[in-house]
Design a protein around this motif. Structure first.
Motif, mmCIF file in Angstrom:
data_model
loop_
_atom_site.group_PDB
_atom_site.id
_atom_site.type_symbol
_atom_site.label_atom_id
_atom_site.label_comp_id
_atom_site.label_asym_id
_atom_site.label_seq_id
_atom_site.Cartn_x
_atom_site.Cartn_y
_atom_site.Cartn_z
ATOM 1 N N ASN A 100 0.882 -1.162 0.000
ATOM 2 C CA ASN A 100 0.000 0.000 0.000
ATOM 3 C C ASN A 100 0.923 1.216 0.000
ATOM 4 N N PRO A 101 1.316 1.693 -1.173
ATOM 5 C CA PRO A 101 2.333 2.752 -1.245
ATOM 6 C C PRO A 101 1.749 4.123 -0.924
ATOM 7 N N PRO A 102 2.597 5.095 -0.629
ATOM 8 C CA PRO A 102 2.100 6.472 -0.533
ATOM 9 C C PRO A 102 1.373 6.828 -1.831
ATOM 10 N N PHE A 103 0.183 7.378 -1.712
ATOM 11 C CA PHE A 103 -0.658 7.584 -2.900
ATOM 12 C C PHE A 103 0.043 8.431 -3.955
ATOM 13 N N ARG A 104 0.760 9.463 -3.526
ATOM 14 C CA ARG A 104 1.408 10.359 -4.487
ATOM 15 C C ARG A 104 2.557 9.682 -5.226
ATOM 16 N N LEU A 105 3.030 8.544 -4.698
ATOM 17 C CA LEU A 105 4.152 7.825 -5.314
ATOM 18 C C LEU A 105 3.712 6.490 -5.922
ATOM 19 N N ALA A 106 2.430 6.252 -5.972
ATOM 20 C CA ALA A 106 1.942 4.940 -6.399
ATOM 21 C C ALA A 106 2.359 4.589 -7.822
ATOM 22 N N GLU A 107 2.354 5.569 -8.728
ATOM 23 C CA GLU A 107 2.775 5.281 -10.105
ATOM 24 C C GLU A 107 4.214 4.788 -10.146
ATOM 25 N N GLU A 108 5.100 5.489 -9.424
ATOM 26 C CA GLU A 108 6.504 5.091 -9.395
ATOM 27 C C GLU A 108 6.670 3.711 -8.778
ATOM 28 N N PHE A 109 5.882 3.421 -7.733
ATOM 29 C CA PHE A 109 5.943 2.104 -7.100
ATOM 30 C C PHE A 109 5.532 1.009 -8.074
ATOM 31 N N VAL A 110 4.503 1.264 -8.854
ATOM 32 C CA VAL A 110 4.053 0.270 -9.831
ATOM 33 C C VAL A 110 5.159 -0.038 -10.831
ATOM 34 N N HIS A 111 5.760 0.978 -11.408
ATOM 35 C CA HIS A 111 6.825 0.768 -12.395
ATOM 36 C C HIS A 111 7.998 -0.006 -11.783
ATOM 37 N N GLN A 112 8.398 0.387 -10.591
ATOM 38 C CA GLN A 112 9.516 -0.287 -9.937
ATOM 39 C C GLN A 112 9.164 -1.732 -9.585
ATOM 40 N N ALA A 113 7.951 -1.934 -9.071
ATOM 41 C CA ALA A 113 7.527 -3.275 -8.665
ATOM 42 C C ALA A 113 7.437 -4.232 -9.850
#
Length: 205
Positions: A100-113
């Motif tokens: 459950n990533p920080p909402f403002r960083l969710a896009e970056e988390f998706v790409h990295q994940a």
């Protein structure tokens, strides 16, 4: 009288440097495995929780996965300090990345994940994560999730803690990318009412 607790407000606004500390009730993580991913499919697999906070998601994940590694960019006393975005893990180093990533960083988390995971990625986010031209262009247009799993009941999240009595007006869903699943298009699913079945007394300690 309006209930103005942090869990109830449909919109929340966090400072740019905020850790966005809204822990996930453990039952909502169990719901992902029980109703979306499948219990048997993850028994022998590894998982990374890269925004673990106090471990409220990591602990229920450990009930299902063979191994779970946890970290967070901030110190909460559970996992080691590691910024998933600035100190990424090796490519294809885990079967699953679930967080459950920080909402403002969710896009970056998706790409990295998607780079780190061999089998799949699951991100818990507000339902409105589906919206915005930016996310359409950077994620959904070329890398749509395999499954969009909407909770049919609310998932209350309170800043800094889990609260069994909290309520909320915000809808949440699991966005799941399965690398083995047919990529003809996202599948819409509903997570049935399951909180009463999946809650444990120890979850709120």
């Amino acid at each position: 009288m309006q209930n103005t607790s942090h869990a109830v407000m449909a919109q929340r606004y966090e400072a740019a440097d905020s850790p966005d500390d809204f822990p996930t009730p453990p039952w909502a993580t169990r719901a992902l495995i029980e109703h979306v991913v499948g219990v048997e499919g993850v028994k022998a697999m590894s998982c990374l929780e890269p925004a673990c906070g106090r471990g409220y998601m990591s602990r229920p994940l450990a009930e299902y996965f063979s191994s779970v590694d946890s970290a967070d960019a901030y110190h909460y006393g559970f996992g080691p300090i590691r910024d998933f975005l600035t100190s990424p893990c090796r490519r294809s180093s885990y079967d699953w990345v679930i967080t459950n990533p920080p909402f403002r960083l969710a896009e970056e988390f998706v790409h990295q994940a998607l780079d780190v995971a061999r089998v799949g990625v699951a991100i818990l986010a507000r339902t409105v994560f589906l919206e915005s031209i930016g996310r359409y262009e950077t994620i959904f247009r070329h890398k749509p999730p395999s499954v969009f799993a909407q909770f049919s009941e609310r998932v209350p999240m309170v800043k800094g803690r889990v609260d069994q009595k909290a309520s909320t007006a915000t809808g949440y869903a699991w966005f799941v990318w399965s690398k083995a699943e047919d990529r003809t298009g996202p599948r819409l699913a509903w997570i049935p009412p399951c909180r009463k079945l999946l809650e444990r007394p120890r979850d709120y300690l």
